[in-house]
Design a protein around this motif. Structure first.
Motif, PDB file in Angstrom:
ATOM      1  N   ILE A  70      -1.211   6.029  11.545  1.00  0.00           N
ATOM      2  CA  ILE A  70      -0.680   5.270  10.414  1.00  0.00           C
ATOM      3  C   ILE A  70      -1.506   4.009  10.199  1.00  0.00           C
ATOM      4  CG2 ILE A  70       1.659   6.085  10.885  1.00  0.00           C
ATOM      5  CD1 ILE A  70       2.250   3.239  11.981  1.00  0.00           C
ATOM      6  N   VAL A  71      -1.355   3.410   9.018  1.00  0.00           N
ATOM      7  CA  VAL A  71      -1.800   2.043   8.782  1.00  0.00           C
ATOM      8  C   VAL A  71      -0.577   1.154   8.902  1.00  0.00           C
ATOM      9  CG1 VAL A  71      -2.708   0.393   7.100  1.00  0.00           C
ATOM     10  CG2 VAL A  71      -3.735   2.663   7.297  1.00  0.00           C
ATOM     11  N   GLY A  72      -0.636   0.230   9.848  1.00  0.00           N
ATOM     12  CA  GLY A  72       0.411  -0.782   9.976  1.00  0.00           C
ATOM     13  C   GLY A  72      -0.031  -2.005   9.206  1.00  0.00           C
ATOM     14  N   ASN A  73       0.391  -2.082   7.956  1.00  0.00           N
ATOM     15  CA  ASN A  73      -0.127  -3.105   7.047  1.00  0.00           C
ATOM     16  C   ASN A  73       0.291  -4.509   7.456  1.00  0.00           C
ATOM     17  OD1 ASN A  73      -1.529  -3.817   4.582  1.00  0.00           O
ATOM     18  ND2 ASN A  73       0.466  -4.296   3.725  1.00  0.00           N
ATOM     19  N   SER A  74       1.456  -4.635   8.076  1.00  0.00           N
ATOM     20  CA  SER A  74       1.987  -5.955   8.409  1.00  0.00           C
ATOM     21  C   SER A  74       2.202  -6.141   9.908  1.00  0.00           C
ATOM     22  CB  SER A  74       3.322  -6.175   7.680  1.00  0.00           C
ATOM     23  OG  SER A  74       4.270  -5.195   8.087  1.00  0.00           O
ATOM     24  N   PHE A  75       1.568  -5.299  10.730  1.00  0.00           N
ATOM     25  CA  PHE A  75       1.819  -5.351  12.169  1.00  0.00           C
ATOM     26  C   PHE A  75       1.212  -6.592  12.825  1.00  0.00           C
ATOM     27  CE2 PHE A  75       2.546  -0.504  13.006  1.00  0.00           C
ATOM     28  CZ  PHE A  75       3.590  -0.535  12.099  1.00  0.00           C
ATOM     29  N   GLY A  76       0.070  -7.047  12.318  1.00  0.00           N
ATOM     30  CA  GLY A  76      -0.564  -8.222  12.885  1.00  0.00           C
ATOM     31  C   GLY A  76      -1.414  -7.904  14.106  1.00  0.00           C
ATOM     32  N   TRP A  77      -1.833  -8.972  14.776  1.00  0.00           N
ATOM     33  CA  TRP A  77      -2.714  -8.839  15.936  1.00  0.00           C
ATOM     34  C   TRP A  77      -1.882  -8.554  17.184  1.00  0.00           C
ATOM     35  CZ3 TRP A  77      -7.092 -13.093  15.923  1.00  0.00           C
ATOM     36  CH2 TRP A  77      -7.821 -13.006  14.727  1.00  0.00           C
ATOM     37  N   GLY A 108     -10.797  -0.019   5.756  1.00  0.00           N
ATOM     38  CA  GLY A 108     -11.939  -0.452   4.964  1.00  0.00           C
ATOM     39  C   GLY A 108     -12.033   0.264   3.640  1.00  0.00           C
ATOM     40  N   VAL A 109     -13.018   1.115   3.511  1.00  0.00           N
ATOM     41  CA  VAL A 109     -13.288   1.774   2.238  1.00  0.00           C
ATOM     42  C   VAL A 109     -12.134   2.663   1.801  1.00  0.00           C
ATOM     43  CG1 VAL A 109     -14.517   3.714   3.331  1.00  0.00           C
ATOM     44  CG2 VAL A 109     -15.040   3.094   0.958  1.00  0.00           C
ATOM     45  N   LEU A 110     -11.353   3.202   2.739  1.00  0.00           N
ATOM     46  CA  LEU A 110     -10.198   4.035   2.403  1.00  0.00           C
ATOM     47  C   LEU A 110      -8.895   3.288   2.666  1.00  0.00           C
ATOM     48  CD1 LEU A 110     -11.396   7.491   3.796  1.00  0.00           C
ATOM     49  CD2 LEU A 110     -11.716   6.508   1.512  1.00  0.00           C
ATOM     50  N   GLY A 111      -8.947   1.975   2.465  1.00  0.00           N
ATOM     51  CA  GLY A 111      -7.776   1.146   2.673  1.00  0.00           C
ATOM     52  C   GLY A 111      -7.782  -0.050   1.749  1.00  0.00           C
ATOM     53  N   ALA A 124     -11.822  -3.423  -4.095  1.00  0.00           N
ATOM     54  CA  ALA A 124     -13.028  -3.206  -4.887  1.00  0.00           C
ATOM     55  C   ALA A 124     -12.749  -2.315  -6.089  1.00  0.00           C
ATOM     56  CB  ALA A 124     -14.115  -2.577  -4.004  1.00  0.00           C
ATOM     57  N   TYR A 125     -12.050  -1.218  -5.858  1.00  0.00           N
ATOM     58  CA  TYR A 125     -11.812  -0.226  -6.901  1.00  0.00           C
ATOM     59  C   TYR A 125     -10.997  -0.799  -8.056  1.00  0.00           C
ATOM     60  CZ  TYR A 125     -10.007   4.102  -9.041  1.00  0.00           C
ATOM     61  OH  TYR A 125      -9.660   5.088  -9.926  1.00  0.00           O
ATOM     62  N   PHE A 126      -9.839  -1.358  -7.744  1.00  0.00           N
ATOM     63  CA  PHE A 126      -8.966  -1.876  -8.805  1.00  0.00           C
ATOM     64  C   PHE A 126      -9.450  -3.228  -9.318  1.00  0.00           C
ATOM     65  CE2 PHE A 126      -5.940   0.939  -6.487  1.00  0.00           C
ATOM     66  CZ  PHE A 126      -5.653   1.802  -7.540  1.00  0.00           C
ATOM     67  N   GLY A 127      -9.834  -4.111  -8.416  1.00  0.00           N
ATOM     68  CA  GLY A 127     -10.228  -5.454  -8.822  1.00  0.00           C
ATOM     69  C   GLY A 127     -11.444  -5.476  -9.723  1.00  0.00           C
ATOM     70  N   LEU A 147       0.064  -1.428  -6.147  1.00  0.00           N
ATOM     71  CA  LEU A 147       0.718  -0.619  -5.117  1.00  0.00           C
ATOM     72  C   LEU A 147       1.176   0.735  -5.642  1.00  0.00           C
ATOM     73  CD1 LEU A 147       2.984  -2.982  -2.961  1.00  0.00           C
ATOM     74  CD2 LEU A 147       1.114  -1.518  -2.178  1.00  0.00           C
ATOM     75  N   ASP A 148       1.582   0.775  -6.916  1.00  0.00           N
ATOM     76  CA  ASP A 148       2.069   2.040  -7.476  1.00  0.00           C
ATOM     77  C   ASP A 148       0.941   3.046  -7.676  1.00  0.00           C
ATOM     78  OD1 ASP A 148       0.954   0.444  -9.496  1.00  0.00           O
ATOM     79  OD2 ASP A 148       2.189   1.356 -11.055  1.00  0.00           O
ATOM     80  N   ARG A 149      -0.312   2.595  -7.531  1.00  0.00           N
ATOM     81  CA  ARG A 149      -1.465   3.493  -7.675  1.00  0.00           C
ATOM     82  C   ARG A 149      -2.319   3.507  -6.397  1.00  0.00           C
ATOM     83  NH1 ARG A 149      -4.430   1.225 -12.843  1.00  0.00           N
ATOM     84  NH2 ARG A 149      -5.873   2.906 -12.324  1.00  0.00           N
ATOM     85  N   TRP A 150      -1.753   3.054  -5.283  1.00  0.00           N
ATOM     86  CA  TRP A 150      -2.496   2.807  -4.048  1.00  0.00           C
ATOM     87  C   TRP A 150      -3.363   3.989  -3.624  1.00  0.00           C
ATOM     88  CZ3 TRP A 150      -3.257  -1.787  -2.038  1.00  0.00           C
ATOM     89  CH2 TRP A 150      -3.772  -1.893  -0.739  1.00  0.00           C
ATOM     90  N   PHE A 151      -2.785   5.182  -3.624  1.00  0.00           N
ATOM     91  CA  PHE A 151      -3.513   6.342  -3.095  1.00  0.00           C
ATOM     92  C   PHE A 151      -4.509   6.899  -4.109  1.00  0.00           C
ATOM     93  CE2 PHE A 151       0.242   5.953  -0.456  1.00  0.00           C
ATOM     94  CZ  PHE A 151      -0.337   5.942   0.808  1.00  0.00           C
ATOM     95  N   GLU A 152      -4.417   6.463  -5.353  1.00  0.00           N
ATOM     96  CA  GLU A 152      -5.435   6.816  -6.348  1.00  0.00           C
ATOM     97  C   GLU A 152      -6.791   6.256  -5.928  1.00  0.00           C
ATOM     98  OE1 GLU A 152      -6.858   5.067 -10.624  1.00  0.00           O
ATOM     99  OE2 GLU A 152      -4.702   5.407 -10.398  1.00  0.00           O
ATOM    100  N   GLY A 153      -6.798   4.973  -5.541  1.00  0.00           N
ATOM    101  CA  GLY A 153      -8.047   4.338  -5.123  1.00  0.00           C
ATOM    102  C   GLY A 153      -8.620   4.982  -3.883  1.00  0.00           C
ATOM    103  N   ILE A 154      -7.759   5.275  -2.916  1.00  0.00           N
ATOM    104  CA  ILE A 154      -8.212   5.912  -1.675  1.00  0.00           C
ATOM    105  C   ILE A 154      -8.820   7.283  -1.971  1.00  0.00           C
ATOM    106  CG2 ILE A 154      -7.420   6.899   0.513  1.00  0.00           C
ATOM    107  CD1 ILE A 154      -5.350   4.625   0.623  1.00  0.00           C
ATOM    108  N   LYS A 155      -8.136   8.048  -2.808  1.00  0.00           N
ATOM    109  CA  LYS A 155      -8.614   9.396  -3.151  1.00  0.00           C
ATOM    110  C   LYS A 155      -9.968   9.338  -3.849  1.00  0.00           C
ATOM    111  CE  LYS A 155      -7.262  13.572  -5.702  1.00  0.00           C
ATOM    112  NZ  LYS A 155      -6.205  14.200  -6.561  1.00  0.00           N
ATOM    113  N   GLN A 156     -10.136   8.421  -4.803  1.00  0.00           N
ATOM    114  CA  GLN A 156     -11.391   8.346  -5.545  1.00  0.00           C
ATOM    115  C   GLN A 156     -12.544   7.872  -4.656  1.00  0.00           C
ATOM    116  OE1 GLN A 156     -12.448   9.082  -9.143  1.00  0.00           O
ATOM    117  NE2 GLN A 156     -13.999   9.213  -7.544  1.00  0.00           N
TER     118      GLN A 156
END
Length: 352
Positions: free
Chosen positions: A85-92, A126-129, A135-138, A300-309
């Motif tokens: 998984i990606v733990g987006n808010s897990f921290g160090w 990174g590139v898939l996160g 980069a993709y959306f911004g 966020l509602d398109r999060w996996f679109e960027g990863i897929k592309q």
């Protein structure tokens, strides 16, 4: 009982972070409850935003950050044992108990990593996160590049900038990358196929920028802020677009530079002066520029679109990626400071 190690934020940073600002401690975790799971960190991320957000972080809390982790115990069917998984808010921290629910603001706290299809799991930081989606959306949503336009990217050899430049090339643009070493510049031009590289430390930076952008600048993806950004913005064409992702040049400044500066307007061919803090406004108005800051969670509602592309572009050979990997959880702080000082090429990652 599982023992976790974590970095506690115990002193606000003043200038460049010091190792004593964080404290590595150990804690004993309780048994997981129904709806929870226990994850063990595999890779952790260090990013510029951590320095920028630090003033908002309560002292005594776990320092912020995301990680790739493996579920090692679970009472939550959405996060089965053995899944990564990606733990987006897990921290160090090395081990985390979570229920995986979004925050009250709707931000994801954890998600299962989509099939990496043979790519490294660390790419999900990174590139898939987050950096890849930044980069993709911004770039695409704010700059809306058109084929034949000139794009300038600062922080071009970093996790976000290196992807932005390649997406710009995919879209048919001329791309100038700004970074801080000749080695990084060689990577940008030779491997990532940027059209030009300029070292921001070069005393003739402004002259070289003008030579590299004979038709002016249409799109600027800004990762650094500061005087370099002001010079780039003053090279922009009418109706240019600026996507403001970060301002890393000022993150470690104890005091912002102040004072009067004189600037040469590249289009109107005359000098004007302004306080540094307002140096971009003249260009924004006279060239009718669009300048917009963003935080990637807007999409966020398109999060996996960027990863897929981005994954598809990697598979097609159109998008290349590099990581700077530091071994060992004990070296988190070292990796963090190295990244803030530009020591990384591509994404800075810590392997536990």
């Amino acid at each position: 009982m599982v023992k976790a190690r974590k970095y506690v934020f115990q002193k606000q940073f003043e200038g460049l972070p010091k190792e004593t600002d964080l404290k590595l401690v150990e804690e004993e975790l309780p048994p997981i409850k129904d709806g929870e799971f226990l994850a063990e960190a595999v890779f952790l991320s260090v990013d510029p935003y951590m320095r920028a957000y630090a003033p908002q972080l309560p002292l005594g809390s776990t320092f912020i950050g995301s990680q790739v982790a493996k579920v090692i115990e679970s009472k939550n069917s959405s996060f089965p044992v053995g899944q990564y998984i990606v733990g987006n808010s897990f921290g160090w921290r090395t081990h985390t108990i979570s229920d995986g629910k979004p925050t009250q603001a709707g931000q994801l706290t954890a998600w299962l990593i989509p099939d990496p299809e043979g790519l490294p799991l660390s790419y999900s930081l990174g590139v898939l996160g987050m950096p890849g989606n930044t980069a993709y959306f911004g770039f695409l949503e704010i700059c809306r590049p058109k084929s034949g336009e000139t794009v300038v990217v600062t922080g071009a050899a970093g996790a976000v900038g290196s992807i932005v430049g390649q997406i710009a090339k995919i879209k048919g643009c001329t791309v100038i990358g700004i970074a801080g070493s000749e080695e990084k510049g060689k990577w940008l031009v030779d491997e990532l196929k940027f059209d030009r590289f300029i070292n921001y430390k070069d005393k003739d930076f402004e002259k070289k920028l003008k030579a590299a952008t004979p038709k002016g600048v249409d799109c600027y993806f800004d990762n650094v802020g500061g005087e370099i950004s002001t010079q780039i913005i003053n090279r922009m064409n009418k109706f240019g677009r600026i996507s403001v992702c970060g301002s890393i040049s000022g993150y470690n400044d104890k005091e912002k530079a102040r004072g009067m500066r004189f600037w040469w307007h590249p289009v109107q061919n005359y000098y004007f002066f302004t306080f540094l803090a307002g140096a971009v406004q003249f260009a924004v108005v006279s060239q009718q520029l669009k300048m917009e800051g963003f935080i990637v969670h807007r999409w966020l509602d398109r999060w996996f679109e960027g990863i897929k592309q981005n994954k598809q572009w990697i598979k097609e050979g159109k998008l290349k990626y590099r990581e700077s990997v530091t071994e060992g959880f004990d070296n988190m702080f070292k990796a963090f400071v190295d990244m803030l000082q530009g020591g990384n090429t591509g994404k800075a990652i810590v392997k536990v």
